[in-house]
Design an enzyme around this catalytic site. Structure first.
Site: not given
Length: 183
Positions: A47-48, A103-104, A107, A135, A169
């Site tokens: 959902k990001g 993509e949001d 990681d 990140k 969000r």
């Protein structure tokens, strides 16, 4: 949601809404140049990536098609488990298509690495990645990101589609979530 309205839940705003808009416009110009005359399929990771995908798609001038895939490696926690579960698959056939994964955040890179392999097995002509955030200190696998917004510290962040337990969000900025909220 404005970050000033929830200051007690945040420790620091890392990227403002305006910085995000400016960066997405810059990335859109690069994408347009790279895919000129080609039929590009944007694949958003739910959902990001909803906010990133929507704003990037609106910024792109040529026609693009969009599809969504939902995968999860987080559950309700704050760290990726690395075990990927498909929650919603694509509706599009990828055979011979130029695919841009939107993509949001990246990681560990484990989920995205799995997703790249999965989409490549479906016969896409090309697959590239556009990520708003990365990140670097959290990386467990190296991922080649062609279109990157911002490198950020290895902190738990929310906003602009990123959540904690389905909250935050709709925060317009990207901010570090205060530990007292999730501990």
């Amino acid at each position: 949601m404005d970050s000033r309205e929830i200051e007690a839940d945040l420790t620091e705003v890392l990227v403002t809404e305006q910085q995000i808009r400016d960066k997405l416009a810059e990335l859109a110009r690069r994408i347009e140049a790279d895919y000129e005359g080609r039929d590009l399929l944007l694949v958003g990771v739910l959902k990001g990536a909803v906010m990133v995908m929507a704003d990037l798609a609106r910024e792109l001038r040529p026609h693009v098609t969009m599809d969504w895939m939902a995968v999860s490696s987080y559950g309700m926690g704050t760290a990726s488990s690395g075990v990927v579960k498909i929650l919603k698959d694509l509706d599009s056939d990828l055979s011979g298509r130029d695919v841009l994964i939107v993509e949001d955040i990246i990681d560990s890179g484990l989920t995205l690495s799995w997703l790249l392999g999965n989409l490549a097995s479906r016969g896409a002509a090309s697959i590239e990645i556009c990520a708003l955030l990365r990140k670097p200190d959290a990386a467990k696998v190296e991922i080649d990101v062609k279109y990157l917004g911002f490198d950020i510290p290895n902190q738990f962040v929310v906003g602009y589609g990123l959540d904690y337990a389905e909250r935050y969000r709709n925060l317009r900025d990207v901010a570090i979530l205060a530990p007292h909220v999730y501990s």
